[in-house]
Structures are given as structure tokens and as C-alpha cells.
Design a protein around this motif. Structure first.
Motif, mmCIF file in Angstrom:
data_model
loop_
_atom_site.group_PDB
_atom_site.id
_atom_site.type_symbol
_atom_site.label_atom_id
_atom_site.label_comp_id
_atom_site.label_asym_id
_atom_site.label_seq_id
_atom_site.Cartn_x
_atom_site.Cartn_y
_atom_site.Cartn_z
ATOM 1 N N SER A 169 0.802 -1.226 0.000
ATOM 2 C CA SER A 169 0.000 0.000 0.000
ATOM 3 C C SER A 169 0.833 1.273 0.000
ATOM 4 C CB SER A 169 -0.908 0.030 1.237
ATOM 5 O OG SER A 169 -1.792 -1.076 1.256
ATOM 6 N N GLU A 171 3.067 3.408 -1.686
ATOM 7 C CA GLU A 171 3.641 3.824 -2.954
ATOM 8 C C GLU A 171 4.434 5.116 -2.782
ATOM 9 O OE1 GLU A 171 0.358 4.438 -5.530
ATOM 10 O OE2 GLU A 171 -0.274 2.336 -5.548
ATOM 11 N N ASP A 193 7.252 -1.229 -8.884
ATOM 12 C CA ASP A 193 6.012 -1.796 -9.419
ATOM 13 C C ASP A 193 5.769 -1.192 -10.797
ATOM 14 O OD1 ASP A 193 2.975 -1.765 -9.938
ATOM 15 O OD2 ASP A 193 3.124 -3.127 -8.223
ATOM 16 N N ARG A 195 3.383 -1.714 -12.979
ATOM 17 C CA ARG A 195 1.998 -1.323 -13.266
ATOM 18 C C ARG A 195 1.681 0.052 -12.706
ATOM 19 N NH1 ARG A 195 -2.631 -1.463 -10.475
ATOM 20 N NH2 ARG A 195 -1.677 -2.613 -8.747
ATOM 21 N N ARG A 196 2.088 0.296 -11.488
ATOM 22 C CA ARG A 196 1.774 1.574 -10.843
ATOM 23 C C ARG A 196 2.826 2.644 -11.108
ATOM 24 N NH1 ARG A 196 -0.066 -0.472 -4.857
ATOM 25 N NH2 ARG A 196 1.250 -2.277 -5.326
ATOM 26 N N GLN A 197 3.980 2.210 -11.648
ATOM 27 C CA GLN A 197 5.082 3.139 -11.871
ATOM 28 C C GLN A 197 5.464 3.870 -10.575
ATOM 29 O OE1 GLN A 197 6.869 3.839 -15.160
ATOM 30 N NE2 GLN A 197 6.114 1.726 -15.011
ATOM 31 N N LYS A 198 5.538 3.072 -9.522
ATOM 32 C CA LYS A 198 5.894 3.570 -8.198
ATOM 33 C C LYS A 198 6.809 2.562 -7.517
ATOM 34 C CE LYS A 198 3.128 7.278 -7.788
ATOM 35 N NZ LYS A 198 3.596 8.645 -7.441
#
Length: 254
Positions: A169, A171, A193, A195-198
Motif C-alpha cells: 500500500s 507507494e 512496481d 503497473r503503478r510506476q511507483k
């Protein structure tokens, strides 16, 4: 007042207040977030009654995401109980050898650490948000303890980590990830990550590593599997900018 208690020796009580929609302000115990002080103080009184102590036996701090620690003495009892004006100012860790005083820290995603040493009677509470973690508030706190009590045996110390935001959770962007990487031992607790670019950071695992580095045995560190962002009874500032806070507390009977 809904409280999650932890397993501790008989003369020590430690726990975390939880979000409860059946309580005023969802059970918030923090005065500094701007909610109705009368209702917050009523919640504090409810916690005092649950602990079977007086409300004037608490000591509260004005936390600032620092690495400063403060040793609570007997004459500090009652500070910050009714107003933030007389709370212990600008610290993020409290510790004491005094019995019958309740100390603690507020969190809403940050990592709370409650610790105790049965041999010396030391108890303490640390607030380690990511800013506190990258400053290593844990080592700063125990360095202060050891300066005054250099013979304390860290192998006897026990630590409990309360609910905090989980890695999945939490990010963050490059700047925060870089500050964790600068610690030199947190790389295993950071992942990218796509997908989240974080970056996803495990703040709790980093704090646990810091506890080990000050000499607390891994078997004496109790981790939490509760994610404040996901749990129904959690306060998460990252989720909704909540003014509510968990109060993570510890006290020792004399």
C-alpha cells in the motif's frame, strides 16, 4: 473505546486504540489534528477507564517526524492530557523508568514501536513514519538511553510493532526510495512496481532491521500484519487524510 492489547508481562500493559464508528470521532485520541477537543478528551477518559488509570497519568508528545527522544520523569505526569500546549514538544519517542505513567505515540500509517525491558523497568514508544525511519529515530532513541544507562543489556529488550501501512500500500516516488536506499541496508525492502510506476517500500521491515541493529534480538521483535490503509478499523492518512489517529501506548505498574 476499542483497544487492541498485546501480550506482555503481567505488570506491563501495551496496546493500540482502533478506529470505531460507534465512538465519537471514530475513537480519535489526538488533539493536534483539529477535531473537537471536548470529544477527544472524552475519548481519552474512556481509554483511561479501560486501563483503570487516571487521565492525568498519561504523557503525550507533540510529534514532528523528528529523531528526537525524551525521557519522561515523574513530574512530567499529566503533560499534554488536556491540551497540546503543555505536551512534550518536538519529539517522536518517549521512554521512562517511572511506574504508573502511560506513554505512547500517535500514528495513522506510520510505524509505532512499543518496547520494554523487564530487568530495568524501562518502557518506551517510538513514532517512525518514513521521515523518522530515514533519520533512524530508532537508533537515536536507544543511543540516548545508552548514554544515560550504558550497561543496559539489549538482549533482554522486547519490541512490539503496531499497525502501519504495508509495503503493498505504500507507494512512493524516486526521491523517497532514494532516502531509504541511502540507509545502505534497506534495499531488500524496496521494489519497483511496473503497473503503478511507483516504488513500494516496507517501512515496517526497515524499522525492524533498525531494531536489530541496535541490539534487539529478532525473536524479541513482534511484527504486525495489519495494514492501516486496508483494515476496517485502521486510521490511514494516506487513504483519506483522516484526522483520526491510533494511540499506541505502554505502561508499567509499580
Amino acid at each position: 473505546m476499542t483497544v487492541q492489547f498485546y501480550e506482555t508481562p503481567e505488570n506491563i500493559t501495551a496496546g493500540t486504540s482502533l478506529k470505531d464508528p460507534n465512538q465519537a470521532l471514530d475513537g480519535n485520541l489526538a488533539l493536534h489534528t483539529g477535531e473537537d477537543a471536548t470529544l477527544v478528551n472524552a475519548n481519552r477518559q474512556a481509554l483511561a477507564e479501560a486501563l483503570q488509570v487516571g487521565a492525568d497519568q498519561f504523557v503525550f508528545a507533540n510529534q514532528t517526524h523528528s529523531k528526537k527522544a525524551y525521557q519522561v520523569k515523574a513530574d512530567d505526569q499529566g503533560r499534554g492530557t488536556k491540551t497540546t500546549d503543555d505536551a512534550i514538544d518536538d519529539v517522536d519517542a518517549l521512554f521512562t523508568y517511572e511506574p504508573n505513567i502511560v506513554i505512547g505515540v500517535f500514528t495513522a500509517d506510520c510505524v509505532p514501536v512499543l518496547f520494554y525491558d523487564e530487568d530495568t523497568g524501562l518502557i518506551g514508544a517510538i513514532h517512525s513514519g518514513w521521515k523518522g525511519t530515514v533519520q533512524d529515530v530508532v537508533s537515536a532513541t536507544f543511543a540516548k538511553i545508552k548514554r544515560k544507562h550504558p550497561d543496559i543489556y539489549m538482549g533482554n529488550m522486547k519490541a512490539i510493532l503496531g499497525p502501519s501501512i504495508a509495503q503493498e500500500s505504500f507507494e512512493v516516488d524516486q526521491d523517497v526510495a532514494d532516502q531509504f536506499k541511502a540507509l545502505s541496508y534497506a534495499d531488500d525492502y524496496i521494489r519497483w512496481d511496473d503497473r503503478r510506476q511507483k516504488y513500494l517500500v516496507d517501512n515496517q521491515a526497515t524499522v525492524a532491521e533498525q531494531l536489530k541493529r541496535v541490539g534487539i534480538l529478532a525473536d524479541n521483535i513482534r511484527l504486525s500484519d495489519q495494514d492501516t490503509l486496508a483494515m476496517v478499523d485502521g486510521f490511514s492518512y494516506r487513504l483519506d487524510k483522516t484526522p483520526g489517529r491510533h494511540f499506541n501506548f505502554i505502561t508499567r505498574k509499580g
